[in-house]
Design a protein around this motif. Structure first.
Motif, short mmCIF file in Angstrom:
data_model
loop_
_atom_site.label_atom_id
_atom_site.label_comp_id
_atom_site.label_asym_id
_atom_site.label_seq_id
_atom_site.Cartn_x
_atom_site.Cartn_y
_atom_site.Cartn_z
N THR A 1 0.55 -1.40 0.13
CA THR A 1 0.11 -0.41 0.13
C THR A 1 0.39 1.25 -0.02
O THR A 1 0.30 2.26 -0.49
CB THR A 1 -0.84 -0.30 0.81
OG1 THR A 1 -1.85 -1.05 1.36
CG2 THR A 1 -1.73 1.16 0.90
N PHE A 2 2.00 1.34 0.80
CA PHE A 2 2.78 2.29 1.10
C PHE A 2 3.99 2.69 0.27
O PHE A 2 4.46 2.99 0.25
CB PHE A 2 2.75 3.12 2.18
CG PHE A 2 1.70 2.85 3.32
CD1 PHE A 2 0.42 4.11 2.65
CD2 PHE A 2 1.41 2.16 3.91
CE1 PHE A 2 -0.88 4.47 3.01
CE2 PHE A 2 -0.53 2.02 4.55
CZ PHE A 2 -1.15 2.94 3.81
N ASN A 3 3.92 1.13 -1.38
CA ASN A 3 5.61 1.36 -1.60
C ASN A 3 6.62 1.10 -0.19
O ASN A 3 8.06 2.23 -1.11
CB ASN A 3 5.47 2.45 -1.82
CG ASN A 3 5.97 2.07 -3.78
OD1 ASN A 3 5.98 1.58 -4.21
ND2 ASN A 3 5.95 2.82 -4.16
N LEU A 4 6.87 0.82 0.63
CA LEU A 4 8.00 0.51 1.53
C LEU A 4 9.41 -0.65 0.50
O LEU A 4 8.35 -2.17 0.48
CB LEU A 4 7.84 0.35 2.74
CG LEU A 4 6.23 0.41 3.72
CD1 LEU A 4 5.93 0.37 5.15
CD2 LEU A 4 7.07 1.89 4.19
N SER A 5 10.09 -0.14 1.10
CA SER A 5 11.17 -1.04 0.91
C SER A 5 11.24 -2.29 1.59
O SER A 5 10.87 -1.83 2.99
CB SER A 5 12.79 -0.54 0.42
OG SER A 5 12.73 0.25 1.28
N LYS A 6 12.47 -3.21 1.16
CA LYS A 6 12.05 -4.38 2.08
C LYS A 6 13.40 -3.69 3.61
O LYS A 6 13.24 -4.17 4.57
CB LYS A 6 13.39 -5.32 1.44
CG LYS A 6 12.80 -6.17 0.14
CD LYS A 6 13.99 -7.63 0.04
CE LYS A 6 12.88 -8.43 -0.32
NZ LYS A 6 14.04 -9.20 -1.62
N GLU A 7 14.32 -2.58 2.92
CA GLU A 7 14.97 -1.66 4.60
C GLU A 7 13.47 -1.40 4.98
O GLU A 7 14.17 -0.87 6.26
CB GLU A 7 15.91 -1.31 3.76
CG GLU A 7 17.36 -1.93 3.35
CD GLU A 7 17.08 -2.75 1.97
OE1 GLU A 7 16.25 -1.85 1.10
OE2 GLU A 7 18.07 -3.06 1.71
N GLU A 8 13.23 -0.40 4.27
CA GLU A 8 11.82 0.43 5.34
C GLU A 8 11.13 -0.90 6.86
O GLU A 8 10.56 -0.73 7.26
CB GLU A 8 11.13 1.23 4.56
CG GLU A 8 12.26 2.58 3.39
CD GLU A 8 11.13 3.31 2.93
OE1 GLU A 8 11.00 4.10 2.98
OE2 GLU A 8 10.37 2.21 2.42
N VAL A 9 10.31 -1.91 5.47
CA VAL A 9 9.75 -2.83 6.43
C VAL A 9 11.31 -3.19 7.46
O VAL A 9 10.00 -3.65 8.50
CB VAL A 9 9.28 -3.64 5.49
CG1 VAL A 9 8.91 -5.27 6.57
CG2 VAL A 9 8.04 -3.73 4.21
N TRP A 10 12.17 -4.58 7.30
CA TRP A 10 12.67 -4.48 8.36
C TRP A 10 13.17 -3.79 8.87
O TRP A 10 13.12 -3.66 10.28
CB TRP A 10 14.24 -5.20 7.16
CG TRP A 10 15.17 -5.38 8.61
CD1 TRP A 10 14.90 -6.67 9.07
CD2 TRP A 10 16.09 -4.62 8.93
NE1 TRP A 10 16.08 -6.74 9.49
CE2 TRP A 10 16.80 -5.96 9.95
CE3 TRP A 10 15.82 -3.95 9.79
CZ2 TRP A 10 18.08 -5.63 10.89
CZ3 TRP A 10 16.97 -3.21 10.50
CH2 TRP A 10 18.10 -4.22 11.37
N SER A 11 13.46 -2.04 9.23
CA SER A 11 13.95 -1.20 9.99
C SER A 11 12.23 -0.88 10.70
O SER A 11 12.43 -1.20 12.34
CB SER A 11 13.69 -0.04 9.14
OG SER A 11 14.63 -0.13 8.87
#
Ligand code: 6MZ
Length: 357
Positions: free
Chosen positions: A318-328
């Motif tokens: 939905t919010f176009n999050l990268s893997k790094e953002e999700v992991w953070s």
């Protein structure tokens, strides 16, 4: 991304026990009820009959959702069923790679089965012990005692008393500190007169319990939110409607930002109960833009047929999050758990070994 979200270690901080009961466990409870039906009253038969209609589904209104809670409560009205649901819920979170879980529940009693609030809580705590002390278990589980805003004040005081009495119940992990770590204020958000609970929450704080409070799950709750935030809670649940008309509650938003109070975000729950119009208008984006701490949670994974992995997948798409953002987001939740620094340190180490590729 799907595999990444499933494999990633996760922290669940907003999960209501009875709302987390899966369809499989409900089937199990119904079979158990049927097997013992000779001893049960008409009331039990009614619960079973209505219980058969419990299926996780789309488009529940908040009222439908609360009706379903009362059916689940009827099915879990003895100590053994409370033990069963708690163990199953923990195992299901563990299977979803949840490494730390703060489960929350309001103690209940039932005169037909002789279940008392105290025996309810013991069943939950024994299930926590049995589910987490087996060798294969990698999950740490803590408990938050819920205060139901729709119930009388006296019950809230009783819950605080029980929290104090059982806070260091032996769940076999002494090195992990107390098992009961906090109190929450939840329940049907359209119930008014929540100010009466402020002294109980204040007393809980003075007894060193952490506080998480559901706020603004529905519109028009700004005044009560102002009062509840004055308690300086450690986390807030939902906060769905604050950013809808930010000018009307800019003072609340500023307080949340300045006091750095993390938000427990439950996307599917908000969507299914129609407290948001659609996912693209969900308030997660508003707070992420402000670089505020948001924790992805399930709320009621059974009721809404979701999992923590699914919630992360939904957030990322939905919010176009990268893997790094999700992991953070997953990693940063560690900083907002209600447990000790020692537990945090263990979780930090565990996250450090996960390769984010
Ligand atoms: C407010 C909620 C909730 O305590 O019986 N609960 N309160 N908003 C929500 N959003 C959907 N979802 C669950 O778990 C079920 C209870 O948790 C609260 C309600 O009081 C519900 O009866 P326990 O384990």
């Amino acid at each position: 991304m799907e595999k990444f979200c499933r494999d990633m270690p996760k922290i669940e901080l907003h999960a209501h026990l009875n709302g987390s009961v899966s369809e499989q466990t409900i089937e199990k409870l119904l079979k158990r009820r049927a097997a013992t039906s000779s001893s049960s009253s008409e009331q039990h038969g009614e619960a079973v009959a209505t219980g058969c209609n419990i299926k996780p589904g789309n488009d529940l209104s908040l009222d439908d959702c609360f009706k379903k809670f009362s059916i689940i409560h009827q099915l879990c009205s003895d100590d053994e069923s409370v033990y069963i649901i708690t163990k199953d819920v923990i195992q299901e979170f563990a299977a979803d790679n949840v490494k730390y879980l703060e489960l929350r529940t309001g103690p209940k009693c039932n005169s037909t089965s002789n279940m008392t609030k105290s025996s309810y809580l013991k069943s939950v705590l024994q299930a926590i012990r049995d589910a987490t002390t087996v060798k294969t278990s990698e999950i740490i589980v803590k408990l938050i005692i819920s205060i139901d805003r729709a119930k009388p004040l006296q019950e809230a005081w009783e819950n605080l008393q029980l929290a104090k009495q059982f806070r260091n119940f032996d769940v076999g992990r002494e090195d992990m500190g107390d098992v009961i770590v906090g109190l929450d204020l939840s329940g049907h958000p359209s119930t008014t007169d929540v100010e009466k609970f402020i002294p109980v929450l204040q007393a809980a704080r003075e007894s060193s319990f952490k506080l998480t409070i559901h706020v603004s799950e529905i519109a028009g709750r700004e005044d009560e939110c102002r009062k509840l935030i004055s308690l300086r809670p450690h986390r807030l649940g939902h906060a769905t409607n604050l950013s809808t008309h930010p000018n009307q509650c800019i003072d609340i938003i500023q307080k949340i930002l300045i006091q750095n109070i993390p938000l427990e975000i439950c996307l599917t729950s908000n969507l299914m109960t129609s407290t948001i119009a659609d996912l693209s208008s969900h308030h997660l984006q508003y707070w992420l833009d402000k670089k505020h701490q948001c924790i992805i949670c399930t709320d009621d994974k059974g009721m809404f047929s979701t999992s923590l992995s699914k919630e992360f997948i939904l957030a990322s798409t939905t919010f176009n999050l990268s893997k790094e953002e999700v992991w953070s987001m997953s990693r940063n939740a560690v900083e907002h758990i209600f447990s000790s620094e020692h537990v945090k340190e263990q979780l930090r180490t565990m996250f450090a070994t996960f390769i984010c590729d």
